[in-house]
Write a protein that holds these residues in place. Structure first.
Motif, short mmCIF file in Angstrom:
data_model
loop_
_atom_site.label_atom_id
_atom_site.label_comp_id
_atom_site.label_asym_id
_atom_site.label_seq_id
_atom_site.Cartn_x
_atom_site.Cartn_y
_atom_site.Cartn_z
N HIS A 180 0.82 -1.21 0.00
CA HIS A 180 0.00 0.00 0.00
C HIS A 180 0.85 1.25 0.00
O HIS A 180 0.51 2.25 -0.67
CB HIS A 180 -0.92 -0.01 1.22
CG HIS A 180 -1.90 1.12 1.23
ND1 HIS A 180 -1.96 2.05 2.26
CD2 HIS A 180 -2.85 1.51 0.33
CE1 HIS A 180 -2.90 2.93 1.99
NE2 HIS A 180 -3.46 2.63 0.83
N HIS A 183 1.95 1.75 -3.43
CA HIS A 183 0.82 2.23 -4.23
C HIS A 183 0.60 3.74 -4.03
O HIS A 183 0.35 4.46 -5.02
CB HIS A 183 -0.44 1.45 -3.83
CG HIS A 183 -1.70 2.03 -4.39
ND1 HIS A 183 -2.05 1.90 -5.72
CD2 HIS A 183 -2.70 2.76 -3.81
CE1 HIS A 183 -3.21 2.52 -5.93
NE2 HIS A 183 -3.63 3.05 -4.79
N ILE A 184 0.72 4.22 -2.81
CA ILE A 184 0.53 5.65 -2.54
C ILE A 184 1.63 6.48 -3.20
O ILE A 184 1.36 7.52 -3.81
CB ILE A 184 0.50 5.90 -1.02
CG1 ILE A 184 -0.72 5.23 -0.39
CG2 ILE A 184 0.47 7.40 -0.73
CD1 ILE A 184 -0.77 5.37 1.12
N LYS A 185 2.87 6.01 -3.09
CA LYS A 185 3.98 6.76 -3.71
C LYS A 185 3.84 6.80 -5.23
O LYS A 185 4.22 7.80 -5.86
CB LYS A 185 5.31 6.11 -3.33
CG LYS A 185 5.65 6.24 -1.85
CD LYS A 185 6.96 5.56 -1.54
CE LYS A 185 7.28 5.68 -0.04
NZ LYS A 185 8.56 4.99 0.32
N THR A 186 3.30 5.74 -5.80
CA THR A 186 3.10 5.72 -7.26
C THR A 186 1.94 6.63 -7.66
O THR A 186 2.02 7.33 -8.68
CB THR A 186 2.83 4.28 -7.73
OG1 THR A 186 3.89 3.44 -7.31
CG2 THR A 186 2.70 4.23 -9.24
N ALA A 187 0.88 6.63 -6.87
CA ALA A 187 -0.30 7.45 -7.20
C ALA A 187 -0.07 8.93 -6.94
O ALA A 187 -0.67 9.78 -7.60
CB ALA A 187 -1.51 6.95 -6.42
N TYR A 188 0.81 9.26 -5.98
CA TYR A 188 1.07 10.66 -5.63
C TYR A 188 2.57 10.90 -5.68
O TYR A 188 3.24 11.03 -4.65
CB TYR A 188 0.53 10.98 -4.24
CG TYR A 188 -0.94 10.72 -4.08
CD1 TYR A 188 -1.88 11.69 -4.42
CD2 TYR A 188 -1.40 9.49 -3.58
CE1 TYR A 188 -3.24 11.44 -4.26
CE2 TYR A 188 -2.75 9.25 -3.43
CZ TYR A 188 -3.67 10.22 -3.77
OH TYR A 188 -5.01 9.97 -3.62
N ARG A 192 6.30 11.93 -2.64
CA ARG A 192 7.12 10.75 -2.34
C ARG A 192 8.07 10.98 -1.17
O ARG A 192 8.37 10.06 -0.41
CB ARG A 192 7.93 10.34 -3.58
CG ARG A 192 7.10 9.83 -4.73
CD ARG A 192 8.00 9.52 -5.92
NE ARG A 192 8.96 8.48 -5.59
CZ ARG A 192 8.73 7.18 -5.78
NH1 ARG A 192 7.57 6.78 -6.27
NH2 ARG A 192 9.65 6.31 -5.48
N LYS A 201 -1.79 9.51 4.94
CA LYS A 201 -2.59 8.98 3.83
C LYS A 201 -2.76 7.47 3.96
O LYS A 201 -3.85 6.93 3.71
CB LYS A 201 -1.90 9.33 2.50
CG LYS A 201 -2.75 9.01 1.28
CD LYS A 201 -3.97 9.91 1.19
CE LYS A 201 -4.74 9.66 -0.10
NZ LYS A 201 -5.97 10.50 -0.18
N THR A 205 -6.52 5.46 4.39
CA THR A 205 -7.03 4.71 3.21
C THR A 205 -6.68 3.24 3.22
O THR A 205 -7.12 2.51 2.32
CB THR A 205 -6.47 5.34 1.92
OG1 THR A 205 -5.02 5.25 1.93
CG2 THR A 205 -6.89 6.80 1.80
N TRP A 209 -8.48 -0.05 1.05
CA TRP A 209 -7.60 -0.66 0.03
C TRP A 209 -7.38 -2.14 0.33
O TRP A 209 -7.37 -2.97 -0.59
CB TRP A 209 -6.27 0.09 0.03
CG TRP A 209 -5.27 -0.47 -0.96
CD1 TRP A 209 -5.12 -0.12 -2.27
CD2 TRP A 209 -4.29 -1.48 -0.69
NE1 TRP A 209 -4.12 -0.85 -2.85
CE2 TRP A 209 -3.58 -1.69 -1.90
CE3 TRP A 209 -3.93 -2.21 0.42
CZ2 TRP A 209 -2.54 -2.62 -2.01
CZ3 TRP A 209 -2.90 -3.14 0.32
CH2 TRP A 209 -2.22 -3.33 -0.87
#
Length: 409
Positions: A180, A183-188, A192, A201, A205, A209
């Motif tokens: 997860h 996933h957060i670092k990739t989405a935002y 980073r 975050k 979430t 998830w």
């Protein structure tokens, strides 16, 4: 009031835990430090583990401690028993930890044997017959494990369960936590490097998830999702039972409202967490390290995941402004300063029980005392000849400094 009828075990506990707190406001600083040094010495030699490399220093410290006591106590106080304290370190060096050799378990069991005596003219016969009868009953109870017990309150018995281990829970979910975060670092990608933002975050979430992730894996063949993880992702039953007390791993926890109407205290908890620490709200370089939290249990929830239950505590955690460590290593807390209101829940398996004693020196503050770390295996009964270790968490890891004692006099 006078303390009457104390056994040697009681005196030992008073000296190691309560005496250093009780004399904080009744003696001058030099005399108080000298007595406290003696209490710390017995804390060190009675520990479950002893560092052999520190025994020489410990032996030197106890000699200095006795010399300091000679300044404040009359010569009649120093009999042979006080002198024998000097040789206790040598005894530890030759024979090992003290708790392997002390007589407290046997002295306590003698009280049990004396309770068997009903006919004072035949004490040995009474002890033998009662002992045989007790052994027979205990043997029979091993074949009656499914029978309901007598004498255990239903409210307490409901709190005695086989909850899912917090370690097992964490180990199963840990890979998903790492996924997860990726996933957060990739989405935002713009955030980073903002560690605090990423953690906030993740906390807000992750549950949704995880539920979606586990559900998608269950639709695949050979998914490898365990039954425990499946029920964890599905979430607990919305009808949550609340308890006033809960027995877990042989330790009884109470809520604060229960302690308020009793003379005992079982609502204090301590949590050692690997968490993010920031200097202020504007700090952009947080540090991940271990941090201790002190709190009081307000509610006990038992989350039902159909196949297992997980007990959690809702606690009032002490704010960092209400936490002080004094020069002797005593941890002082102000129970009126409550913080961390957005993160009050903790797994029952992650906390350690502690006690708060009113500090006689500073009004409104309490001294933290921790209970013995007995290794229970989810048992209710107490083995009479079990290991009695008085190893409470020491107030400090070293002796009080004596370099300025002459200036204090």
């Amino acid at each position: 009031s006078r303390l009457l009828g104390l056994k040697s075990h009681d005196c030992h506990t008073l000296m190691q835990q309560l005496l250093p707190v009780a004399i904080r406001s009744v003696l001058e600083k030099p005399a108080r430090y000298a007595i406290t040094r003696l209490c710390f010495f017995f804390n060190a030699i009675c520990a479950k583990t002893v560092d052999v490399s520190k025994l020489d220093k410990l032996e030197e410290d106890v000699v200095v401690t006795l010399c300091l006591l000679e300044k404040y106590f009359p010569p009649s106080f120093f009999d042979i028993m006080v002198h024998l304290v000097v040789h206790l370190v040598r005894e530890v060096r030759l024979c090992g930890p003290v708790y392997f050799r002390w007589m407290y378990p046997f002295e306590r069991y003698m009280k049990v044997l004396k309770g068997y005596v009903q006919n004072r003219t035949r004490p040995e016969g009474c002890i033998a017959e009662r002992y045989i009868a007790e052994e027979a009953v205990e043997f029979c109870t091993q074949h009656l494990s499914d029978v309901s017990t007598v004498g255990v309150p239903s409210s307490q018995k409901m709190g005695v369960s086989k909850p899912l281990s917090g370690c097992t829970n964490t180990e199963e979910v840990l890979p998903y936590i790492e996924q997860h975060m990726i996933h957060i670092k990739t989405a935002y990608p713009k955030f980073r490097k903002r560690t605090k933002w990423l953690q906030d975050k993740h906390n807000s979430t992750f549950i949704q998830w995880l539920r979606f992730k586990v559900q998608s894996e269950l639709e695949e063949d050979n998914h490898g999702v365990s039954e425990n993880l499946r029920w964890l992702a599905a979430g607990p039953n919305m009808a949550v039972p609340l308890y006033r007390n809960y027995l877990i791993k042989g330790i009884k926890f109470n809520i604060k409202a229960q302690d308020d109407v009793r003379t005992t205290q079982n609502s204090g908890v301590y949590l050692l967490a690997h968490t993010m620490q920031v200097a202020s709200a504007k700090d952009k370089n947080p540090i991940l390290s271990n941090m201790g939290f002190y709190g009081v249990i307000q509610e006990i929830w038992d989350l039902d995941y159909q196949k297992f239950t997980i007990p959690v505590f809702r606690c009032d955690w002490i704010d960092s402004s209400g936490l002080v460590v004094d020069e002797l290593g005593f941890t002082l807390v102000d129970l009126s300063k409550i913080g961390h209101r957005n993160d009050q829940f903790v797994l029952a398996s992650q906390v350690k029980q502690i006690f708060f004693v009113d500090d006689p020196m500073h009004r409104g503050w309490s001294v933290v005392l921790s209970m013995p770390n007995r290794e229970y295996n989810d048992v209710i009964g107490d083995e009479v000849l079990g290991d009695v270790i008085i190893e409470c968490e020491p107030f400090t890891r070293g002796m009080p400094n004596v370099d300025t004692f002459d200036e204090l006099v």
